[in-house]
Design an enzyme around this catalytic site. Structure first.
Site, PDB file in Angstrom:
ATOM      1  N   HIS A 277      47.117 -18.943  19.485  1.00 45.42           N
ATOM      2  CA  HIS A 277      46.586 -19.506  20.730  1.00 45.42           C
ATOM      3  C   HIS A 277      47.686 -19.552  21.796  1.00 45.42           C
ATOM      4  O   HIS A 277      47.465 -19.157  22.952  1.00 45.42           O
ATOM      5  CB  HIS A 277      46.041 -20.909  20.469  1.00 45.42           C
ATOM      6  CG  HIS A 277      45.685 -21.676  21.707  1.00 45.42           C
ATOM      7  ND1 HIS A 277      44.391 -21.773  22.184  1.00 45.42           N
ATOM      8  CD2 HIS A 277      46.453 -22.384  22.585  1.00 45.42           C
ATOM      9  CE1 HIS A 277      44.389 -22.487  23.291  1.00 45.42           C
ATOM     10  NE2 HIS A 277      45.629 -22.884  23.552  1.00 45.42           N
ATOM     11  N   GLU A 278      48.878 -20.045  21.421  1.00 43.33           N
ATOM     12  CA  GLU A 278      49.975 -20.132  22.389  1.00 43.33           C
ATOM     13  C   GLU A 278      50.427 -18.749  22.837  1.00 43.33           C
ATOM     14  O   GLU A 278      50.781 -18.541  24.000  1.00 43.33           O
ATOM     15  CB  GLU A 278      51.146 -20.910  21.783  1.00 43.33           C
ATOM     16  CG  GLU A 278      50.828 -22.358  21.427  1.00 43.33           C
ATOM     17  CD  GLU A 278      50.311 -23.155  22.608  1.00 43.33           C
ATOM     18  OE1 GLU A 278      50.675 -22.834  23.756  1.00 43.33           O
ATOM     19  OE2 GLU A 278      49.523 -24.092  22.391  1.00 43.33           O
ATOM     20  N   HIS A 281      48.495 -17.180  25.739  1.00 39.12           N
ATOM     21  CA  HIS A 281      48.882 -17.549  27.108  1.00 39.12           C
ATOM     22  C   HIS A 281      49.913 -16.556  27.652  1.00 39.12           C
ATOM     23  O   HIS A 281      49.907 -16.227  28.840  1.00 39.12           O
ATOM     24  CB  HIS A 281      49.449 -18.967  27.137  1.00 39.12           C
ATOM     25  CG  HIS A 281      48.422 -20.032  26.876  1.00 39.12           C
ATOM     26  ND1 HIS A 281      47.256 -20.128  27.589  1.00 39.12           N
ATOM     27  CD2 HIS A 281      48.390 -21.047  25.970  1.00 39.12           C
ATOM     28  CE1 HIS A 281      46.542 -21.154  27.157  1.00 39.12           C
ATOM     29  NE2 HIS A 281      47.208 -21.713  26.169  1.00 39.12           N
ATOM     30  N   GLU A 357      42.175 -21.884  28.439  1.00 43.04           N
ATOM     31  CA  GLU A 357      42.312 -22.377  27.060  1.00 43.04           C
ATOM     32  C   GLU A 357      41.227 -21.794  26.158  1.00 43.04           C
ATOM     33  O   GLU A 357      41.494 -21.457  24.996  1.00 43.04           O
ATOM     34  CB  GLU A 357      42.266 -23.903  27.042  1.00 43.04           C
ATOM     35  CG  GLU A 357      43.439 -24.578  27.738  1.00 43.04           C
ATOM     36  CD  GLU A 357      44.784 -24.261  27.098  1.00 43.04           C
ATOM     37  OE1 GLU A 357      44.810 -23.931  25.887  1.00 43.04           O
ATOM     38  OE2 GLU A 357      45.804 -24.336  27.800  1.00 43.04           O
ATOM     39  N   ASP A 361      41.759 -19.512  22.885  1.00 41.16           N
ATOM     40  CA  ASP A 361      41.119 -19.782  21.590  1.00 41.16           C
ATOM     41  C   ASP A 361      40.457 -18.521  21.043  1.00 41.16           C
ATOM     42  O   ASP A 361      40.588 -18.188  19.854  1.00 41.16           O
ATOM     43  CB  ASP A 361      40.055 -20.882  21.737  1.00 41.16           C
ATOM     44  CG  ASP A 361      40.661 -22.280  21.830  1.00 41.16           C
ATOM     45  OD1 ASP A 361      41.849 -22.443  21.501  1.00 41.16           O
ATOM     46  OD2 ASP A 361      39.934 -23.200  22.252  1.00 41.16           O
TER      47      ASP A 361
END
Length: 422
Positions: A277-278, A281, A357, A361
């Site tokens: 997930h990070e 970004h 976000e 996901d």
């Protein structure tokens, strides 16, 4: 002055009552009927006591947030209307003939005034967090962080006030545009130095000790074409039981960081989903999109502040004890308007953040293809932080930069069912 103080106190009291009614009486935070019994239903992964504590803690924290945001505006208003701002300007002018030193002295006393009167409110928040076993930090350590906060914020804001008021004095009509131009390199500089200069003031960062897990995370990063060499862990268990992981910084100073509470509570598959997930970004350049959005909002924000300051000084200058925008005594008005506009822009900025976000996901689940680990990681995040799975609508709009846990678990469940059907 007494009339306006009385009005503002009464308005603040009524506002507090409305917030209390909305959160404690009106709001329904139950799970919608279609999702009862699903993995998003707290009854499927929380004990009855955990559900009760989650509801109590989240509601109290949301109430504190909504009543403390305008509290700082109220303090700034009091600082102006009582003449404290003008008296502080006189003191600062008496200390030096240099305008930058006058600005630094003025803002020190303003910061001390705000911080001292805000301390009891912050202390209430600390006590609530310790009562519900979210915060594990000792009171001396908490006070140390408050002092660090004070000096870090003071140095940053003192720099801003020196530059902004120099610009106002030199370019009264266009100061907001020049301030915006200067904010671009300043913002980039802060994002670059934050991981190496500011964050270590609060916590100790070390390379991830679990080398087997680090290898798995770096393999995931390589799969996503991310040039990562290290994953960092931070000793947050000294301060909290909550879980977190994040990406910070830009360029060569960017870091992937895991809280040790996350390492202690989640298994490797759950951590890999969080890391994917990070990484999303980074891959999707959300950091740069966020910077661009912030700069766009700040351009319009500074322009509106310029117009609103002119209006307020012309209309209420005698009440606020402000004669000109060029005076230091006008700075609390600048901060007051900045705070109000920032809060008013939260629904827009939070909507964009929630979209990013969700995108992260979905990227993470496509990369890991482990729906069970993804859903259980969100369940553990809710339990550890005593977070509401389905918060009130206004809380979501003004506070949530992420989709609610209800939304996140539901769309992961639906994604998993879609894969099975295929």
């Amino acid at each position: 002055m007494r009339k306006w103080l009385t009005r503002s106190i009464f308005a603040y009291f009524i506002y507090g009552l409305l917030v209390y009614w909305y959160l404690f009486v009106f709001s329904d935070t139950g799970i919608p009927a279609p999702y009862i019994g699903t993995q998003a239903d707290p009854e499927t992964f929380m004990t009855g006591r955990e559900q009760l504590l989650s509801q109590e803690y989240s509601t109290i924290r949301n109430f504190l947030y909504l009543v403390t945001v305008p509290f700082e505006w109220f303090l700034l208003f009091v600082f102006l209307i009582t003449g404290l701002s003008r008296k502080t300007q006189e003191w600062s002018q008496a200390t030096s003939r240099f305008s930058f030193l006058q600005s630094a002295v003025y803002f020190f006393w303003l910061s001390l005034f705000i911080s001292f009167l805000s301390l009891p409110v912050n202390l209430i928040g600390y006590k609530i967090s310790t009562t519900y076993h979210i915060t594990t930090q000792s009171f001396p350590a908490w006070m140390k962080d408050q002092l660090i906060d004070f000096w870090v914020n003071y140095l940053l804001m003192a720099t801003i006030i020196i530059v902004v008021f120099w610009l106002i004095r030199r370019f009264e009509k266009k100061w907001w545009l020049y301030a915006w131009f200067l904010s671009i390199p300043f913002s980039m500089f802060l994002m670059f130095v934050q991981p190496v200069l500011i964050d270590p003031l609060y916590n100790d960062f070390t390379p991830l000790k679990n080398k087997e897990l680090e290898t798995k995370i770096l393999e995931l990063a390589d799969k996503a074409d991310i040039p990562a060499e290290h994953v960092y862990e931070v000793n947050m268990s000294e301060k909290t039981n909550a879980l977190n992981a994040y990406v910070t910084g830009i360029g060569s100073n960017s870091r992937i960081v895991l809280w040790d509470t996350t390492l202690n509570r989640l298994n490797d598959d759950e951590i890999l989903f969080i890391m994917a997930h990070e990484m999303a970004h980074y891959v999707k350049k959300h950091i740069y999109v966020g910077i661009a959005g912030y700069l766009l909002l700040s351009l319009f924000g500074l322009f509106f502040i310029h117009l609103l300051m002119k209006f307020c000084i012309n209309r209420f200058g005698s009440l606020l004890k402000i004669h000109s925008m060029k005076e230091l005594t006008a700075f609390p008005l600048f901060l007051l308007l900045l705070g109000i506009l920032t809060f008013a822009s939260n629904p827009l900025s939070n909507t964009v953040a929630r979209y990013q976000e969700k995108s992260a996901d979905m990227y993470a689940i496509e990369m890991t293809n482990n729906h069970e680990a993804a859903i259980s990681s969100f369940q553990e995040l809710s339990k550890a932080g005593l977070s509401q799975v389905n918060p009130p609508t206004l809380i979501k709009i003004f506070r949530y930069t992420h989709p609610t846990m209800l939304e996140r678990i539901i769309y992961l469940e639906e994604h998993g069912k879609g894969n099975v059907e295929k």
